[in-house]
Design a protein around this motif. Structure first.
Motif, PDB file in Angstrom:
ATOM      1  N   ILE A  14       0.877  10.737  33.360  1.00 20.47           N
ATOM      2  CA  ILE A  14       1.741  10.799  34.528  1.00 20.47           C
ATOM      3  C   ILE A  14       0.944  11.164  35.770  1.00 20.47           C
ATOM      4  N   LEU A  15      -0.003  12.104  35.633  1.00 18.70           N
ATOM      5  CA  LEU A  15      -0.803  12.525  36.785  1.00 18.70           C
ATOM      6  C   LEU A  15      -2.004  11.646  36.997  1.00 18.70           C
ATOM      7  N   LEU A  16      -2.755  11.413  35.944  1.00 21.48           N
ATOM      8  CA  LEU A  16      -3.971  10.612  36.053  1.00 21.48           C
ATOM      9  C   LEU A  16      -3.847   9.455  35.080  1.00 21.48           C
ATOM     10  N   ALA A  17      -2.822   8.614  35.299  1.00 22.82           N
ATOM     11  CA  ALA A  17      -2.477   7.598  34.316  1.00 22.82           C
ATOM     12  C   ALA A  17      -3.499   6.489  34.297  1.00 22.82           C
ATOM     13  N   THR A  18      -4.266   6.504  33.258  1.00 26.20           N
ATOM     14  CA  THR A  18      -5.243   5.446  33.067  1.00 26.20           C
ATOM     15  C   THR A  18      -5.512   5.331  31.593  1.00 26.20           C
ATOM     16  N   SER A  19      -5.910   4.208  31.151  1.00 23.68           N
ATOM     17  CA  SER A  19      -6.185   4.043  29.739  1.00 23.68           C
ATOM     18  C   SER A  19      -7.413   3.208  29.539  1.00 23.68           C
ATOM     19  N   PHE A  20      -7.938   3.253  28.331  1.00 22.25           N
ATOM     20  CA  PHE A  20      -9.140   2.492  28.023  1.00 22.25           C
ATOM     21  C   PHE A  20      -8.920   1.006  28.261  1.00 22.25           C
ATOM     22  N   ALA A  21      -7.751   0.536  27.854  1.00 22.22           N
ATOM     23  CA  ALA A  21      -7.478  -0.892  27.997  1.00 22.22           C
ATOM     24  C   ALA A  21      -7.432  -1.311  29.440  1.00 22.22           C
ATOM     25  N   ARG A  48       8.374   2.470  39.452  1.00 21.30           N
ATOM     26  CA  ARG A  48       9.791   2.244  39.166  1.00 21.30           C
ATOM     27  C   ARG A  48      10.005   1.886  37.696  1.00 21.30           C
ATOM     28  N   LYS A  49       9.075   1.103  37.123  1.00 21.79           N
ATOM     29  CA  LYS A  49       9.189   0.728  35.715  1.00 21.79           C
ATOM     30  C   LYS A  49       9.050   1.941  34.813  1.00 21.79           C
ATOM     31  N   LYS A  92       2.838   1.968  28.273  1.00 21.04           N
ATOM     32  CA  LYS A  92       2.289   3.241  27.793  1.00 21.04           C
ATOM     33  C   LYS A  92       2.667   4.380  28.726  1.00 21.04           C
ATOM     34  N   LEU A  93       2.726   4.072  30.015  1.00 24.42           N
ATOM     35  CA  LEU A  93       3.107   5.079  30.989  1.00 24.42           C
ATOM     36  C   LEU A  93       4.548   5.537  30.754  1.00 24.42           C
ATOM     37  N   LYS A  94       5.432   4.582  30.471  1.00 18.85           N
ATOM     38  CA  LYS A  94       6.831   4.923  30.226  1.00 18.85           C
ATOM     39  C   LYS A  94       6.965   5.757  28.961  1.00 18.85           C
ATOM     40  N   GLU A  95       6.220   5.367  27.925  1.00 19.11           N
ATOM     41  CA  GLU A  95       6.267   6.106  26.675  1.00 19.11           C
ATOM     42  C   GLU A  95       5.742   7.536  26.857  1.00 19.11           C
ATOM     43  N   ALA A  96       4.680   7.669  27.651  1.00 21.71           N
ATOM     44  CA  ALA A  96       4.132   9.006  27.913  1.00 21.71           C
ATOM     45  C   ALA A  96       5.136   9.860  28.659  1.00 21.71           C
TER      46      ALA A  96
END
Length: 400
Positions: A14-21, A48-49, A92-96
């Motif tokens: 949520i704060l630093l939303a980033t992922s390997f993919a 928004r999503k 993934k952001l929504k799930e988190a």
């Protein structure tokens, strides 16, 4: 930086939303331009999503929503959050976000503390902080030679912006760097002079501050160093301190700086770079005299030995030195205190200019030097006309 991004935990999404993919995708598509920065529209869409009925970001960040100013690439917490959202997989952001909602108060507090620690690690220090660290290192007498050299190199880069250079004195940096001019290691002395020159160049505020600390005499001693790089950087610092600075020039003359220049110019064994810088400084100092009608012309500018040391450089095989010497002679000829007959009879300026004309004609045949030769010939001709005009004035003053 990309590697740092790729290993940030998804639990902080949520704060630093980033992922390997997402990072891999950015790396592949933007390899030549660095990290991809999402537009405001894209960030808004992703946000928004990811939003749920409850504000999950508020849960994660806690009650204090105030923007905290960062010293690095992000101007605020919000800016970091927006960047993170823009570099995340929306699903993934929504799930988190849902995972955060299921956290207990204790778990949420622990998560907040983890985020705070991560932010501290990611936070880049400001230039002022970096300068202060380097200055503190210089003031550490037990610092290794390698680390002392590194601290000076960092300052050399940091003082380039004018604002940073202006901050040096109040941070104690100028005093610390000037102190390094007495260091037994010639490379430390060299880079210290370089820092002073870089900080003071075209900066009257820093020029004044350095001059008040009194390093001029030491810098002039360094110009005579057998370590060539030290001599060159010391002269660079001297030039930066006194060019366009009347007070600095007065101090330079009081310390017999003109004799130092004459020794450099008249010694053919002196490194060519040092001679170029010296004759360039002469040209500038004389130009300053020409621009100050109320200022008394200094007598050494009309000294025949000094004039000859400058004119002789026109015959140098080094083209750059020749051109710089021409500029200096041009300015010297325009001083009221210089005598045309000294240029003719002592310096042999007429013979030197004719020899140069012949050399330039030969260079014009070579396509690689033609443009340069044409430009220098124009300057040579200008110098010759000023010289002849000065001679004509002498002839008209001779009684018949």
């Amino acid at each position: 930086m990309r590697q740092s991004i790729s290993i940030i935990s998804l639990s902080l999404i949520i704060l630093l939303a980033t992922s390997f993919a997402s990072t891999e995708r950015v790396n592949k598509s933007e390899a030549s331009t660095g990290l991809f920065w999402s537009t405001a529209k894209e960030e808004g869409d992703l946000l928004r999503k990811a939003q749920t009925d409850d504000d999950s970001s508020s849960l994660l960040l806690g009650d204090n929503q105030e923007e905290h100013q960062l010293d690095g690439g992000f101007s605020s917490l919000e800016g970091m959050l927006q960047w993170a959202i823009g570099h995340s997989d929306p699903a993934k952001l929504k799930e988190a976000a849902k995972d955060v909602q299921r956290l207990s108060p204790e778990e949420l507090k622990a998560r907040q503390m983890g985020i705070k620690e991560l932010m501290e690690k990611l936070k880049m220090p400001s230039d002022a902080q970096l300068m202060k660290t380097a200055i503190d290192d210089l003031n550490n007498s037990s610092l290794s030679l390698e680390d002392r050299h590194r601290a000076l190199e960092e300052l050399l880069i940091l003082v380039e912006p004018v604002d940073n250079a202006n901050d040096m004195h109040k941070l104690g940096g100028l005093t610390a760097v000037i102190g390094e001019l007495d260091h037994p290691d010639p490379e430390i002395r060299t880079i210290s002079a370089w820092v002073l020159g870089k900080a003071s160049q075209n900066n009257p505020v820093v020029q004044k501050q350095i001059l008040e600390l009194g390093p001029l005499t030491k810098l002039m001693e360094m110009v005579n160093s057998t370590f060539t790089e030290e001599a060159i950087k010391a002269l660079y610092a001297l030039s930066a301190l006194i060019i366009n600075n009347p007070e600095g020039q007065e101090s330079f003359y009081r310390e017999a700086g003109h004799l130092m220049l004459q020794n450099i110019l008249s010694n053919s064994s002196t490194d060519i770079r040092l001679r170029r810088k010296s004759v360039f400084l002469v040209a500038d100092l004389v130009e300053n005299q020409l621009g100050s009608s109320n200022k008394a012309v200094l007598p050494f500018f009309s000294n025949q030995f000094f004039l000859k040391s400058v004119v002789d450089l026109i015959a140098s095989p080094d083209l750059d030195l020749q051109e710089k010497a021409l500029y200096a002679v041009k300015n010297l000829l325009q001083l009221r205190s210089t005598e045309a007959l000294v240029f003719k009879e002592v310096c042999k300026l007429d013979v030197t200019l004719e020899t140069m004309r012949q050399q330039l004609q030969q260079l014009m045949v070579d396509e690689n030097f033609k443009g340069y030769a044409v430009d220098v010939e124009s300057l040579r001709r200008e110098v010759e006309l000023i010289f002849l005009g000065k001679l004509d004035k002498v002839d008209t003053q001779v009684p018949t």
